[in-house]
Design a protein around this motif. Structure first.
Motif, mmCIF file in Angstrom:
data_model
loop_
_atom_site.group_PDB
_atom_site.id
_atom_site.type_symbol
_atom_site.label_atom_id
_atom_site.label_comp_id
_atom_site.label_asym_id
_atom_site.label_seq_id
_atom_site.Cartn_x
_atom_site.Cartn_y
_atom_site.Cartn_z
ATOM 1 N N LEU A 110 0.833 -1.208 0.000
ATOM 2 C CA LEU A 110 0.000 0.000 0.000
ATOM 3 C C LEU A 110 0.870 1.260 0.000
ATOM 4 N N ILE A 111 1.932 1.259 0.787
ATOM 5 C CA ILE A 111 2.792 2.436 0.871
ATOM 6 C C ILE A 111 3.566 2.629 -0.425
ATOM 7 N N HIS A 112 4.019 1.561 -1.034
ATOM 8 C CA HIS A 112 4.799 1.657 -2.268
ATOM 9 C C HIS A 112 4.008 2.302 -3.389
ATOM 10 N N HIS A 113 2.735 1.974 -3.449
ATOM 11 C CA HIS A 113 1.926 2.410 -4.587
ATOM 12 C C HIS A 113 0.942 3.512 -4.221
ATOM 13 N N SER A 114 1.217 4.228 -3.132
ATOM 14 C CA SER A 114 0.328 5.309 -2.727
ATOM 15 C C SER A 114 1.164 6.577 -2.548
ATOM 16 N N ASN A 115 0.625 7.694 -3.048
ATOM 17 C CA ASN A 115 1.315 8.969 -2.914
ATOM 18 C C ASN A 115 0.605 9.902 -1.933
ATOM 19 N N GLY A 116 -0.585 9.519 -1.518
ATOM 20 C CA GLY A 116 -1.344 10.379 -0.619
ATOM 21 C C GLY A 116 -1.330 9.877 0.808
ATOM 22 N N ASN A 117 -2.424 10.209 1.524
ATOM 23 C CA ASN A 117 -2.568 9.823 2.911
ATOM 24 C C ASN A 117 -3.114 8.393 2.962
ATOM 25 N N PHE A 118 -2.368 7.486 3.578
ATOM 26 C CA PHE A 118 -2.791 6.068 3.609
ATOM 27 C C PHE A 118 -2.998 5.600 5.050
ATOM 28 N N THR A 119 -3.224 6.564 5.952
ATOM 29 C CA THR A 119 -3.393 6.193 7.366
ATOM 30 C C THR A 119 -4.631 5.335 7.573
ATOM 31 N N ASN A 120 -5.738 5.712 6.947
ATOM 32 C CA ASN A 120 -6.981 4.966 7.120
ATOM 33 C C ASN A 120 -6.863 3.540 6.586
ATOM 34 N N GLU A 121 -6.193 3.435 5.426
ATOM 35 C CA GLU A 121 -6.015 2.097 4.857
ATOM 36 C C GLU A 121 -5.153 1.217 5.766
ATOM 37 N N LEU A 122 -4.110 1.829 6.378
ATOM 38 C CA LEU A 122 -3.259 1.053 7.296
ATOM 39 C C LEU A 122 -4.038 0.623 8.536
ATOM 40 N N SER A 123 -4.956 1.460 8.978
ATOM 41 C CA SER A 123 -5.728 1.150 10.184
ATOM 42 C C SER A 123 -6.571 -0.114 9.996
ATOM 43 N N THR A 124 -7.054 -0.280 8.759
ATOM 44 C CA THR A 124 -7.834 -1.494 8.506
ATOM 45 C C THR A 124 -6.980 -2.754 8.656
ATOM 46 N N LEU A 125 -5.681 -2.593 8.451
ATOM 47 C CA LEU A 125 -4.757 -3.720 8.609
ATOM 48 C C LEU A 125 -4.200 -3.790 10.029
ATOM 49 N N MET A 126 -4.709 -2.954 10.948
ATOM 50 C CA MET A 126 -4.213 -2.900 12.327
ATOM 51 C C MET A 126 -2.723 -2.534 12.355
ATOM 52 N N ILE A 127 -2.332 -1.643 11.460
ATOM 53 C CA ILE A 127 -0.939 -1.195 11.360
ATOM 54 C C ILE A 127 -0.948 0.328 11.247
ATOM 55 N N ARG A 128 0.080 0.953 11.832
ATOM 56 C CA ARG A 128 0.203 2.399 11.751
ATOM 57 C C ARG A 128 1.674 2.764 11.632
ATOM 58 N N GLN A 129 1.883 4.040 11.193
ATOM 59 C CA GLN A 129 3.261 4.544 11.119
ATOM 60 C C GLN A 129 3.759 4.849 12.533
ATOM 61 N N SER A 130 5.004 4.459 12.828
ATOM 62 C CA SER A 130 5.581 4.694 14.143
ATOM 63 C C SER A 130 6.479 5.921 14.109
ATOM 64 N N THR A 131 6.588 6.557 15.258
ATOM 65 C CA THR A 131 7.480 7.714 15.379
ATOM 66 C C THR A 131 8.911 7.306 15.736
ATOM 67 N N LEU A 132 9.127 6.018 16.019
ATOM 68 C CA LEU A 132 10.467 5.541 16.362
ATOM 69 C C LEU A 132 11.318 5.467 15.106
ATOM 70 N N THR A 133 12.605 5.682 15.296
ATOM 71 C CA THR A 133 13.522 5.678 14.152
ATOM 72 C C THR A 133 14.050 4.274 13.915
ATOM 73 N N PRO A 134 14.401 3.940 12.698
ATOM 74 C CA PRO A 134 14.974 2.615 12.406
ATOM 75 C C PRO A 134 16.243 2.336 13.198
ATOM 76 N N ASP A 135 17.081 3.384 13.389
ATOM 77 C CA ASP A 135 18.329 3.164 14.133
ATOM 78 C C ASP A 135 18.051 2.758 15.579
ATOM 79 N N LEU A 136 17.054 3.406 16.207
ATOM 80 C CA LEU A 136 16.709 3.064 17.575
ATOM 81 C C LEU A 136 16.236 1.618 17.678
#
Length: 420
Positions: free
Chosen positions: A50-76
Motif C-alpha cells: 500500500l505504501i509503495h503504490h500510494s502517494n497520498g494519505n494512507f493512514t486509514n487504509e493502514l488502520s484497517t490492517l491494524m498497522i500504523r506509522q511509528s514515530t520511532l527511528t529505524p536506528d533506535l
C-alpha cells in the motif's frame, strides 16, 4: 505399596496423561505463534504494498490492517530491539512487546532489466517504520492451559482420596492376618469402597464373636473332661499296686494327654499356634512319639540309624505328625511298621492294602476311607499334612511290594546329617 498396586498404576497413568496434555498444549502454543507470525507478516506485506503504490494519505487504509506509522527511528529499533525476522525488503523487530517493520534498501537490480512501472521512492520508504498495534496477548491461551492442568490435578486428588480407603482396608486385612483382631476401619462416604469397608467391619465383629464363643466352648469342655480324668487318676493312685492299677493309670494319663493334644491341634488349626523352631535329633522325636503312643520302641523296625538326622522343627507338633502316621501303621497292619531314616526324608511303611487313589489327597479332613470312623476321628492324615505343610515339608504316599509307605520330605534348609 507394591509395584502392581492400583494407586501406583493410577498415579503413573495420570502422570502420563498430564505430560501428554501439556506436550500437546506446548505444540499448540508453538503452532499458534507460527500462525500469528505468518498472519502478521501478511499484514505487513500488504501495508508495504500500500505504501509503495500510494502517494497520498494512507493512514486509514493502514488502520484497517491494524498497522500504523511509528514515530520511532529505524536506528533506535535496530540498536535496542530484537530482530525477529529478516526479509529481502525489511526486517521485523520486537521492541517493548510491540512488533515493528523497518524497510531496507532493495538489492541492486541488473541494469539491463527495465521495469514496466516506475520504481517506488525507496529513499522515502526507508524512513517509514510500521508498527503492529493489533493485540497479541497469549494470556487467554495460558489461562486455558493452566485451567486444564488444575482440573487434571483436582480430579487426580479426588480420585486418590476416594481410593485411599481401599489402601487402608488392605492394610487392615494384612493386620488382621497377622493377629490384630481389634480392627475397625473408619468409614466415610457412601460409595462401593465405603460399603465394602462397612461389610468388612461387620465380618470382623462376627469372626471375633465366633472365636470368643469357640474359645469359651473349648475352655468349658476341656474343664468338664479334665475333671473326671483327674478324679479317676487320683482314685487310681489310691488303689493297691497291681497290673490293673498300672493299666488304669496309663489309660487316664493317655486321656489327659489326648485332651492336651486336642487343645494344641485346635490352636494349630485356628492359626494361633506359633512354631517354636529348634534343631532336634529325629531319634529323640521318635522316642517321644513312642511315649505318646504308649508303645515299646522294639515294636518298630528302625533303619538308617547309622546317621543321626537333625531336623529344625517344632518338637511337639512334629512328634504329633509322626505319631499319627505310626498310629495308622499299628491300626491297619499286624506286622511291625518300619521307619526308614534317610538324609532328607523319613519313610514310615507298613504291610497292608493299598490306599485308594481318590483318598490319596490329604488336604481334606475326615478322610475315613483310610482312617475308619470306628478307629478314630478321621483327622490323622489331614493333621499330619497340615503340620508338615506349616513346616515347609511334604507328605507323599506310595505303595510297593505290599507296603503302604508315607514319606516325609524334608526341606534341605531345615535338615542336617551328622555322623555319630
Amino acid at each position: 505399596m507394591n509395584n502392581r498396586s492400583i494407586l501406583r498404576l493410577i498415579t503413573l497413568f495420570f502422570i502420563f496423561i498430564f505430560i501428554l496434555i501439556n506436550a500437546l498444549l506446548w505444540i499448540a502454543h508453538q503452532h499458534f505463534l507460527k500462525e500469528r507470525e505468518g498472519e502478521q507478516m501478511s499484514r505487513f506485506f500488504l501495508a508495504g504494498q500500500l505504501i509503495h503504490h500510494s502517494n497520498g494519505n494512507f493512514t486509514n487504509e493502514l488502520s484497517t490492517l491494524m498497522i500504523r506509522q511509528s514515530t520511532l527511528t529505524p536506528d533506535l529499533l535496530k540498536s535496542k530491539g530484537h530482530i525477529q525476522e529478516r526479509l529481502p525488503f525489511g526486517m521485523l523487530i520486537d521492541y517493548k512487546s510491540r512488533t515493528y517493520f523497518v524497510n531496507m534498501p532493495p538489492p541492486k537490480m541488473d541494469p539491463r532489466f527495465k521495469p514496466r512501472l516506475p520504481p517506488p521512492d525507496f529513499k522515502r520508504m526507508e524512513k517509514i517504520v510500521l508498527e503492529d498495534f493489533k493485540p497479541q496477548s497469549i494470556l487467554p491461551f495460558w489461562i486455558v492451559a493452566i485451567a486444564v492442568d488444575i482440573l487434571i490435578l483436582l480430579f487426580f486428588g479426588y480420585l486418590l482420596r476416594k481410593l485411599y480407603p481401599l489402601h487402608r482396608l488392605k492394610n487392615a486385612i494384612i493386620g488382621y492376618k497377622d493377629g490384630d483382631t481389634s480392627l475397625n476401619v473408619p468409614i466415610s462416604g457412601k460409595d462401593e469402597i465405603s460399603q465394602i469397608t462397612h461389610e468388612f467391619n461387620q465380618v470382623l465383629e462376627k469372626i471375633a464373636a465366633m472365636k470368643e464363643a469357640r474359645s469359651l466352648f473349648l475352655r468349658n469342655i476341656l474343664h468338664e473332661l479334665k475333671t473326671p480324668i483327674m478324679k479317676g487318676s487320683l482314685t487310681t493312685d489310691c488303689l493297691n499296686d497291681s497290673v490293673e492299677q498300672e493299666r488304669l493309670k496309663r489309660i487316664f494319663d493317655r486321656m489327659d494327654y489326648l485332651l492336651g493334644e486336642f487343645s494344641k491341634m485346635e490352636r494349630f488349626s485356628s492359626g494361633e499356634w506359633k512354631l517354636n523352631l529348634q534343631d532336634y535329633r529325629f531319634v529323640d522325636i521318635l522316642d517321644h512319639t513312642c511315649d505318646i503312643l504308649i508303645c515299646d520302641k522294639n515294636n518298630i523296625t528302625i533303619k538308617g540309624e547309622d546317621s543321626a538326622l537333625m531336623i529344625r522343627c517344632d518338637f511337639d507338633l512334629f512328634a504329633i505328625a509322626v505319631k499319627n502316621l505310626l498310629d495308622n501303621a499299628f491300626k491297619y497292619s499286624n506286622a511291625k511298621p518300619t521307619v526308614l531314616i534317610l538324609s532328607h526324608s523319613i519313610e514310615i511303611c507298613s504291610i497292608g492294602d493299598p490306599l485308594p487313589q481318590e483318598n490319596q489327597k490329604f488336604d481334606k479332613p475326615f478322610n475315613r476311607a483310610y482312617e475308619d470312623s470306628s478307629a478314630g476321628l478321621g483327622l490323622g492324615l489331614y493333621i499330619t499334612y497340615s503340620i508338615l505343610q506349616k513346616h515347609g515339608f511334604k507328605l507323599e504316599y506310595h505303595y510297593a511290594s505290599g507296603l503302604n509307605c508315607f514319606r516325609i520330605v524334608l526341606n534341605k534348609r531345615y535338615t542336617d546329617t551328622i555322623t555319630l
